[in-house]
Design a protein around this motif. Structure first.
Motif, PDB file in Angstrom:
ATOM      1  N   GLU A  34       0.796  -1.229   0.000  1.00 34.21           N
ATOM      2  CA  GLU A  34       0.000   0.000   0.000  1.00 34.21           C
ATOM      3  C   GLU A  34       0.826   1.275   0.000  1.00 34.21           C
ATOM      4  N   SER A  35       2.151   1.189   0.061  1.00 30.52           N
ATOM      5  CA  SER A  35       2.956   2.414   0.096  1.00 30.52           C
ATOM      6  C   SER A  35       2.930   3.108  -1.267  1.00 30.52           C
ATOM      7  N   ILE A  36       2.992   4.443  -1.231  1.00 34.83           N
ATOM      8  CA  ILE A  36       3.006   5.191  -2.485  1.00 34.83           C
ATOM      9  C   ILE A  36       4.433   5.427  -2.973  1.00 34.83           C
ATOM     10  N   ALA A  37       5.399   5.357  -2.042  1.00 29.51           N
ATOM     11  CA  ALA A  37       6.817   5.468  -2.394  1.00 29.51           C
ATOM     12  C   ALA A  37       7.621   4.703  -1.352  1.00 29.51           C
ATOM     13  N   PHE A  38       8.839   4.342  -1.727  1.00 32.40           N
ATOM     14  CA  PHE A  38       9.660   3.466  -0.890  1.00 32.40           C
ATOM     15  C   PHE A  38      11.132   3.855  -1.015  1.00 32.40           C
ATOM     16  N   LEU A  39      11.835   3.831   0.113  1.00 34.99           N
ATOM     17  CA  LEU A  39      13.269   4.077   0.167  1.00 34.99           C
ATOM     18  C   LEU A  39      13.946   2.881   0.820  1.00 34.99           C
ATOM     19  N   ASP A  40      14.914   2.290   0.144  1.00 35.32           N
ATOM     20  CA  ASP A  40      15.704   1.189   0.709  1.00 35.32           C
ATOM     21  C   ASP A  40      16.923   1.840   1.353  1.00 35.32           C
ATOM     22  N   CYS A  41      17.083   1.679   2.662  1.00 36.83           N
ATOM     23  CA  CYS A  41      18.079   2.436   3.418  1.00 36.83           C
ATOM     24  C   CYS A  41      19.011   1.546   4.228  1.00 36.83           C
ATOM     25  N   SER A  42      20.136   2.143   4.608  1.00 38.36           N
ATOM     26  CA  SER A  42      21.047   1.520   5.565  1.00 38.36           C
ATOM     27  C   SER A  42      21.449   2.576   6.592  1.00 38.36           C
ATOM     28  N   LEU A  43      21.843   2.120   7.765  1.00 42.00           N
ATOM     29  CA  LEU A  43      22.174   3.006   8.868  1.00 42.00           C
ATOM     30  C   LEU A  43      23.456   3.781   8.577  1.00 42.00           C
ATOM     31  N   ASN A  44      23.381   5.100   8.735  1.00 42.37           N
ATOM     32  CA  ASN A  44      24.534   5.970   8.571  1.00 42.37           C
ATOM     33  C   ASN A  44      25.048   6.415   9.945  1.00 42.37           C
ATOM     34  N   ALA A  45      24.121   6.875  10.812  1.00 39.27           N
ATOM     35  CA  ALA A  45      24.507   7.354  12.141  1.00 39.27           C
ATOM     36  C   ALA A  45      23.278   7.388  13.044  1.00 39.27           C
ATOM     37  N   GLU A  46      23.528   7.314  14.338  1.00 39.08           N
ATOM     38  CA  GLU A  46      22.474   7.477  15.342  1.00 39.08           C
ATOM     39  C   GLU A  46      22.951   8.506  16.364  1.00 39.08           C
ATOM     40  N   HIS A  47      21.999   9.336  16.832  1.00 40.89           N
ATOM     41  CA  HIS A  47      22.297  10.355  17.823  1.00 40.89           C
ATOM     42  C   HIS A  47      21.206  10.348  18.885  1.00 40.89           C
ATOM     43  N   SER A  48      21.592  10.331  20.128  1.00 41.21           N
ATOM     44  CA  SER A  48      20.634  10.400  21.218  1.00 41.21           C
ATOM     45  C   SER A  48      20.063  11.809  21.290  1.00 41.21           C
ATOM     46  N   ALA A  49      18.732  11.900  21.475  1.00 38.96           N
ATOM     47  CA  ALA A  49      18.074  13.211  21.553  1.00 38.96           C
ATOM     48  C   ALA A  49      16.842  13.098  22.443  1.00 38.96           C
ATOM     49  N   GLY A  50      16.982  13.398  23.707  1.00 39.41           N
ATOM     50  CA  GLY A  50      15.854  13.333  24.628  1.00 39.41           C
ATOM     51  C   GLY A  50      15.300  11.931  24.717  1.00 39.41           C
ATOM     52  N   ASP A  51      13.998  11.779  24.509  1.00 39.56           N
ATOM     53  CA  ASP A  51      13.373  10.461  24.599  1.00 39.56           C
ATOM     54  C   ASP A  51      13.305   9.748  23.252  1.00 39.56           C
ATOM     55  N   HIS A  52      14.011  10.275  22.262  1.00 34.91           N
ATOM     56  CA  HIS A  52      14.072   9.679  20.930  1.00 34.91           C
ATOM     57  C   HIS A  52      15.521   9.487  20.488  1.00 34.91           C
ATOM     58  N   THR A  53      15.691   8.758  19.395  1.00 32.65           N
ATOM     59  CA  THR A  53      16.979   8.593  18.739  1.00 32.65           C
ATOM     60  C   THR A  53      16.849   9.170  17.339  1.00 32.65           C
ATOM     61  N   ILE A  54      17.799   9.997  16.941  1.00 33.42           N
ATOM     62  CA  ILE A  54      17.827  10.515  15.571  1.00 33.42           C
ATOM     63  C   ILE A  54      18.612   9.499  14.737  1.00 33.42           C
ATOM     64  N   VAL A  55      17.949   8.926  13.745  1.00 32.04           N
ATOM     65  CA  VAL A  55      18.575   7.925  12.884  1.00 32.04           C
ATOM     66  C   VAL A  55      18.791   8.549  11.512  1.00 32.04           C
ATOM     67  N   VAL A  56      20.054   8.701  11.147  1.00 34.60           N
ATOM     68  CA  VAL A  56      20.405   9.200   9.813  1.00 34.60           C
ATOM     69  C   VAL A  56      20.637   7.973   8.937  1.00 34.60           C
ATOM     70  N   SER A  57      19.977   7.957   7.790  1.00 34.55           N
ATOM     71  CA  SER A  57      19.996   6.789   6.906  1.00 34.55           C
ATOM     72  C   SER A  57      20.504   7.150   5.522  1.00 34.55           C
ATOM     73  N   THR A  58      21.344   6.286   4.985  1.00 36.01           N
ATOM     74  CA  THR A  58      21.779   6.402   3.598  1.00 36.01           C
ATOM     75  C   THR A  58      20.720   5.749   2.722  1.00 36.01           C
ATOM     76  N   VAL A  59      20.280   6.445   1.687  1.00 27.99           N
ATOM     77  CA  VAL A  59      19.275   5.900   0.768  1.00 27.99           C
ATOM     78  C   VAL A  59      20.025   5.165  -0.348  1.00 27.99           C
ATOM     79  N   ASN A  60      19.742   3.860  -0.479  1.00 24.36           N
ATOM     80  CA  ASN A  60      20.432   3.020  -1.453  1.00 24.36           C
ATOM     81  C   ASN A  60      19.645   2.817  -2.740  1.00 24.36           C
ATOM     82  N   SER A  61      18.332   2.862  -2.648  1.00 24.20           N
ATOM     83  CA  SER A  61      17.485   2.789  -3.841  1.00 24.20           C
ATOM     84  C   SER A  61      16.129   3.385  -3.505  1.00 24.20           C
TER      85      SER A  61
END
Length: 164
Positions: free
Chosen positions: A112-139
């Motif tokens: 059902e998705s209208i668009a899709f990104l295939d990703c891999s982990l680039n970096a993670e950063h702690s931020a309060g009660d969440h984690t910021i996940v930076v992802s490399t888009v592979n396709s």
């Protein structure tokens, strides 16, 4: 409440709810089965190199399982798919939805998705009660470019009319 805050956290929640966001499902495969969670904190970060970010809660049970795989998918939901978002928002539950593996890495592309990104982990950063996940888009895969995306605003789902 922290003594350094000059406002009520409910006021903060109300203020940031005035900003509309899109809705995605971050999905991976664990032991051959779909796992994932809904996220509204998703944004394109860089075109060169292609990077996106999303922010799972630190209490997420899905993100550690998805991170254990080498890749994961970000599925952008269409306006008519609020029930999919709601289903993926239930902690510890994985809804019974149709998907197929991506050609690039085999991670889930929700039917059902209208668009899709295939990703891999680039970096993670702690931020309060969440984690910021930076992802490399592979396709990428844009499946339904004329469909409206699912929007979340003021605690409710809606859509953006792109027909004009």
């Amino acid at each position: 409440m922290s003594s350094s805050l000059q406002f009520d956290l409910n006021d903060f929640r109300h203020a940031v709810s005035q900003y509309a966001t899109g809705v995605v499902v971050v999905a991976g495969v664990e032991n051959g089965s779909l796992t994932g969670f809904a996220a509204q904190s998703f944004v394109s970060l860089s075109l060169d190199p292609p990077l996106v970010l999303f922010c799972p809660q630190k209490s997420s049970t899905s993100w550690p399982r998805i991170r254990a795989g080498s890749n994961y998918g970000i599925n952008i939901l269409g306006a008519e798919h609020s029930e999919i978002s709601e289903a993926f928002a239930v902690i510890g539950a994985v809804p019974d939805v149709s998907w197929k593996p991506s050609d690039h890495s085999g991670v889930p592309i929700l039917d059902e998705s209208i668009a899709f990104l295939d990703c891999s982990l680039n970096a993670e950063h702690s931020a309060g009660d969440h984690t910021i996940v930076v992802s490399t888009v592979n396709s990428v895969l844009v499946r339904r470019p004329n469909d409206s995306p699912l929007i979340y605003l003021r605690g409710e789902y809606g859509s953006f009319d792109t027909s004009e």
